[in-house]
Scaffold this active site. Structure first.
Site, PDB file in Angstrom:
ATOM      1  N   LYS A  25       0.814  -1.256  -0.106  1.00  0.00           N
ATOM      2  CA  LYS A  25      -0.075   0.081  -0.225  1.00  0.00           C
ATOM      3  C   LYS A  25       0.710   1.166  -0.011  1.00  0.00           C
ATOM      4  CE  LYS A  25      -1.768   1.943   3.936  1.00  0.00           C
ATOM      5  NZ  LYS A  25      -1.597   3.299   4.106  1.00  0.00           N
ATOM      6  N   ASN A  26       1.901   1.450   0.909  1.00  0.00           N
ATOM      7  CA  ASN A  26       2.690   2.500   0.997  1.00  0.00           C
ATOM      8  C   ASN A  26       3.468   2.950  -0.026  1.00  0.00           C
ATOM      9  OD1 ASN A  26       1.316   2.941   3.462  1.00  0.00           O
ATOM     10  ND2 ASN A  26       3.127   2.661   4.796  1.00  0.00           N
ATOM     11  N   CYS A 118      -5.342   8.176   9.231  1.00  0.00           N
ATOM     12  CA  CYS A 118      -5.393   7.556  10.376  1.00  0.00           C
ATOM     13  C   CYS A 118      -4.999   8.692  11.360  1.00  0.00           C
ATOM     14  CB  CYS A 118      -4.286   6.409  10.538  1.00  0.00           C
ATOM     15  SG  CYS A 118      -4.892   4.858   9.755  1.00  0.00           S
ATOM     16  N   ARG A 123      -0.528  14.773  12.632  1.00  0.00           N
ATOM     17  CA  ARG A 123       0.139  14.566  11.392  1.00  0.00           C
ATOM     18  C   ARG A 123       0.257  15.875  10.558  1.00  0.00           C
ATOM     19  NH1 ARG A 123      -1.790   8.856   9.216  1.00  0.00           N
ATOM     20  NH2 ARG A 123       0.293   8.902   8.296  1.00  0.00           N
ATOM     21  N   ASP A 306       4.452   1.275  12.044  1.00  0.00           N
ATOM     22  CA  ASP A 306       3.226   0.602  11.788  1.00  0.00           C
ATOM     23  C   ASP A 306       3.201  -0.852  12.124  1.00  0.00           C
ATOM     24  OD1 ASP A 306       2.589   2.705  10.026  1.00  0.00           O
ATOM     25  OD2 ASP A 306       2.757   1.955   8.192  1.00  0.00           O
ATOM     26  N   ARG A 397      -8.504  -0.142   4.405  1.00  0.00           N
ATOM     27  CA  ARG A 397      -7.654   0.621   3.946  1.00  0.00           C
ATOM     28  C   ARG A 397      -6.259  -0.090   3.472  1.00  0.00           C
ATOM     29  NH1 ARG A 397      -6.359   4.569   7.335  1.00  0.00           N
ATOM     30  NH2 ARG A 397      -5.205   5.041   5.518  1.00  0.00           N
TER      31      ARG A 397
HETATM   32  C1  UD1 Z   1       4.120   7.148   6.137  1.00  0.00           C
HETATM   33  C2  UD1 Z   1       3.434   5.945   6.037  1.00  0.00           C
HETATM   34  C3  UD1 Z   1       2.646   5.371   7.346  1.00  0.00           C
HETATM   35  C4  UD1 Z   1       4.123   5.228   8.240  1.00  0.00           C
HETATM   36  C5  UD1 Z   1       4.941   6.229   8.466  1.00  0.00           C
HETATM   37  C6  UD1 Z   1       6.273   6.224   9.226  1.00  0.00           C
HETATM   38  C7  UD1 Z   1       2.505   5.950   3.647  1.00  0.00           C
HETATM   39  C8  UD1 Z   1       1.202   6.150   2.938  1.00  0.00           C
HETATM   40  N1  UD1 Z   1       2.358   6.252   5.198  1.00  0.00           N
HETATM   41  O1  UD1 Z   1       3.577   8.001   6.607  1.00  0.00           O
HETATM   42  O2  UD1 Z   1       2.403   4.285   7.220  1.00  0.00           O
HETATM   43  O3  UD1 Z   1       3.628   5.059   9.671  1.00  0.00           O
HETATM   44  O4  UD1 Z   1       5.271   6.706   6.851  1.00  0.00           O
HETATM   45  O5  UD1 Z   1       6.728   5.121   8.743  1.00  0.00           O
HETATM   46  O6  UD1 Z   1       3.444   5.940   3.257  1.00  0.00           O
HETATM   47  N2  UD1 Z   1       6.022  15.042  10.385  1.00  0.00           N
HETATM   48  C9  UD1 Z   1       5.896  16.189  10.718  1.00  0.00           C
HETATM   49  N3  UD1 Z   1       5.868  17.050   9.509  1.00  0.00           N
HETATM   50  C10 UD1 Z   1       5.899  16.896   8.306  1.00  0.00           C
HETATM   51  C11 UD1 Z   1       5.665  15.504   8.318  1.00  0.00           C
HETATM   52  C12 UD1 Z   1       5.880  14.476   9.236  1.00  0.00           C
HETATM   53  O7  UD1 Z   1       6.148  16.723  11.800  1.00  0.00           O
HETATM   54  O8  UD1 Z   1       5.456  17.395   7.371  1.00  0.00           O
HETATM   55  C13 UD1 Z   1       6.190  14.090  11.537  1.00  0.00           C
HETATM   56  C14 UD1 Z   1       4.977  13.025  11.568  1.00  0.00           C
HETATM   57  O9  UD1 Z   1       4.110  13.996  12.603  1.00  0.00           O
HETATM   58  C15 UD1 Z   1       5.439  11.923  12.431  1.00  0.00           C
HETATM   59  C16 UD1 Z   1       6.907  11.774  11.634  1.00  0.00           C
HETATM   60  O10 UD1 Z   1       7.129  13.090  11.162  1.00  0.00           O
HETATM   61  O11 UD1 Z   1       5.843  12.180  13.864  1.00  0.00           O
HETATM   62  C17 UD1 Z   1       6.822  10.648  10.561  1.00  0.00           C
HETATM   63  O12 UD1 Z   1       5.894  11.045   9.550  1.00  0.00           O
HETATM   64  P1  UD1 Z   1       6.103  10.531   8.195  1.00  0.00           P
HETATM   65  O13 UD1 Z   1       7.610   9.854   7.875  1.00  0.00           O
HETATM   66  O14 UD1 Z   1       5.741  11.850   7.175  1.00  0.00           O
HETATM   67  O15 UD1 Z   1       5.026   9.611   7.832  1.00  0.00           O
HETATM   68  P2  UD1 Z   1       3.822   9.653   6.780  1.00  0.00           P
HETATM   69  O16 UD1 Z   1       4.668   9.891   5.246  1.00  0.00           O
HETATM   70  O17 UD1 Z   1       2.484  10.604   6.962  1.00  0.00           O
END
Ligand code: UD1
Length: 418
Positions: A25-26, A118, A123, A306, A397
Site C-alpha cells: 500500500k505505502n 489515520c 500529522r 506501523d 484501507r
Molecule cells: C508514512 C506511512 C505510514 C507510516 C509512516 C512512518 C504512507 C502512506 N504512510 O506516513 O504508514 O506510519 O510513514 O513510517 O506511506 N512529520 C512532521 N511534519 C511533516 C511530516 C511528518 O512533523 O510535514 C512527522 C509526523 O508527524 C511523524 C513523523 O514526522 O511524527 C513521521 O511522519 P512521516 O514519515 O511523514 O509519515 P507519513 O509519510 O505520514
C-alpha cells in the site's frame, strides 16, 4: 442501535499455512500520485484496497482513464486535467497530499485542503510545504484551503530535510522528477517504498542517484510512463508472521525478507524459529511466546511504527515484559485501550508503554485505525472465547483479502452484522 458490518472471531486456533504478501500500500500510493507527471502507466501487483480506490478517484478527476484487470492497473491521461482536488478525496486519506508535488510541477499550481488519514496523534505537513517552497512553490493558507502555485515554475534546489519524513521525501521526489533541473535531497527517508518510487520514476526516464539518506534527481519536463511491478508489502507480511506467532502456529509468507530484518529479530527474541529463503520467511512459534524485551520504533531500517500495535497484540499474551518506545508517532497508542479491555496489562507514559504478559479474553472490540485494527484482530485470534470487531473499514484501507487470508490459515473469523 443499527447493525454494523464487523467481524466475529473465535480465538484459539493455531494458524498454519502459506500466504503471499500483496503489493505494498505505502509504495503504490505515491506511485499513483507520481503518475500525474506521465501520460499513462501500467501498475502491476496493485493491491485492491480502499486507499487505492481513493487514488483512482482522484486520478479520474484529474483526467485519467483508470482500468483494473486482476492486480494490474492501467492509467491513461485523456485530457489536461489540471484542476483542484475536491476536499472529500483529500480528507479520505493522508496520501492525497502526495498529489501536491506532481500537480505543482506539471500544472504550476493546485488548491487543496489538508489531508485526512489515520489519527495517529497529529500529522502535520510542514516538512512537505517547506521542501516545496525551497523549489519555488508559493503556498498560502486561506481558511481550510492551501493555495499552492509556482508562478515561474519550480526550480531545482538543495533541500535538507530536518527529519526523514516518508511523505515529505516522496512529495519532494515527485516534484523534483517533474522539474527539468537538478534537485539534491539530504536527510531523506530510506524506506523500501521510497526505493520503489525511485524505481518507478527511473522507469519513466528520470535520472536519480540514491544512497541511504541522499537522493539526487535530474528531473524532466515530460515523463514517459512505464510498466511497474509494486514491491511486496512488508507490513502485511510481518502482520501474518505475527498472527502465526500469537496463535502458536507455523506460517510462511512469500515476501522480500530483506525488508523485514527488524521485525524478524523481535520474533526470534519472542521464541519463534524463523527460516529465510530468497523470497519467503517461514515462522514456527513456540507454544507460548516470551516477552520481546525492548521495541523502539524508528525510521527504516529500524523497527517500523506501523508494526508497533501489531507486535503489542502479539506480546500481550506472552510470558514476561515488553517495553515499547514510539519515536515516530509518539502518541500512537489508540489500540492500548482495546487490548486492555481483553485483559492486557499495559501502562503508557508519554512515548513509552510497558506491557506485562497476561491472559486475554475475547470481548467486543473496535478498530480505531488501520494498524490498531489489525492488532485487535490478532489479539482476538489468540484470546480465549469469542470477540466481535467493528470499524472494519480501517482494516480495508490497508489489508487486501484480510479475512479470507486468515481463514485460509485456519482462523475462525467471519464477516457479520454486529
Ligand atoms: C508514512 C506511512 C505510514 C507510516 C509512516 C512512518 C504512507 C502512506 N504512510 O506516513 O504508514 O506510519 O510513514 O513510517 O506511506 N512529520 C512532521 N511534519 C511533516 C511530516 C511528518 O512533523 O510535514 C512527522 C509526523 O508527524 C511523524 C513523523 O514526522 O511524527 C513521521 O511522519 P512521516 O514519515 O511523514 O509519515 P507519513 O509519510 O505520514
Amino acid at each position: 442501535m443499527p447493525f454494523m458490518r464487523g467481524l466475529r472471531i473465535v480465538g484459539g486456533n493455531r494458524l498454519v499455512g502459506s500466504v503471499t504478501a500483496h503489493g505494498a500500500k505505502n509504495a503504490v500510493l505515491p506511485i499513483l500520485a507520481a503518475t500525474v507527471l506521465c501520460h499513462g502507466a501500467e501498475i502491476k501487483n496493485c493491491p485492491d484496497l480502499s486507499d487505492v480506490a481513493v487514488s483512482c478517484h482522484i486520478l479520474r478527476h484529474l483526467g485519467y482513464a483508470v482500468g483494473r484487470q486482476g492486480d494490474t492497473l492501467t492509467l491513461h491521461r485523456e485530457e489536461n486535467g489540471c484542476r483542484d482536488v475536491p476536499p472529500e478525496w483529500m480528507r479520505a486519506m493522508r496520501s492525497s497530499i502526495l498529489f501536491l508535488g506532481g500537480m505543482l510541477a506539471r500544472c504550476g499550481g493546485v488548491s487543496l485542503c489538508p489531508p485526512g488519514g489515520c489519527a495517529l496523534g497529529g500529522r502535520p505537513i510542514d516538512l512537505h510545504l517547506s521542501a516545496l517552497r525551497q523549489m519555488g512553490a508559493v503556498i498560502t493558507e486561506e481558511g481550510d484551503t492551501l493555495r499552492c502555485t509556482a508562478p515561474s515554475g519550480l526550480h531545482g534546489a538543495a533541500v535538507k530535510l530536518p527529519y526523514p519524513s516518508v511523505g515529505a521525501t516522496e512529495n519532494l521526489l515527485i516534484a523534483a522528477a517533474g522539474t527539468p533541473a537538478e534537485t539534491a535531497i539530504t536527510g531523506a527517508a530510506a524506506e523500501p517504498e521510497i526505493t520503489d518510487l525511485i524505481r518507478f520514476l527511473r522507469g519513466c526516464g528520470v535520472t536519480i542517484e540514491a544512497s541511504p539518506g541522499a537522493i539526487l534527481v535530474q528531473g524532466r519536463d515530460t515523463l514517459s510512463g512505464c510498466t511497474h511491478t509494486v514491491l511486496p508489502d512488508r507490513i502485511e507480511a510481518a502482520t501474518y508472521l505475527a498472527a502465526g506467532a500469537v496463535t502458536g502456529g507455523a506460517v510462511t509468507v512469500k515476501c522480500d525478507p530483506g525488508h523485514l530484518a527488524a521485525p524478524i529479530a523481535v520474533l526470534r527474541r519472542m521464541g519463534c524459529k524463523i527460516k529465510i529463503t530468497g523470497d519467503s520467511v517461514a515462522l514456527t512459534a513456540p507454544e507460548k511466546l516470551c516477552g520481546a524485551g525492548s521495541i523502539v520504533t524508528l525510521p527504516y531500517p529500524g523497527f517500523p511504527t506501523d508494526l508497533q500495535a501489531v507486535f503489542m497484540a502479539a506480546a500481550a499474551g506472552a510470558k514476561g515484559y515488553t517495553a515499547f518506545t514510539e519515536t515516530v508517532f509518539p502518541r500512537r497508542w489508540a489500540h492500548v485501550e482495546e487490548l486492555r479491555r481483553m485483559g492486557a496489562d499495559i501502562t503508557v507514559a508519554g512515548s513509552h508503554a510497558m506491557l506485562r504478559g497476561a491472559a486475554l479474553t475475547g470481548t467486543a472490540l473496535t478498530c480505531t485505525d488501520l494498524r490498531a485494527g489489525a492488532a485487535v484482530v490478532l489479539a482476538a485470534l489468540a484470546a480465549r472465547g469469542e470477540s466481535t470487531v467493528t470499524g472494519l473499514s480501517h482494516i480495508e484501507r490497508g489489508y487486501a483479502e484480510f479475512v479470507l487470508t486468515l481463514r485460509h490459515l485456519g482462523a475462525e473469523i467471519t464477516i457479520a452484522e454486529i
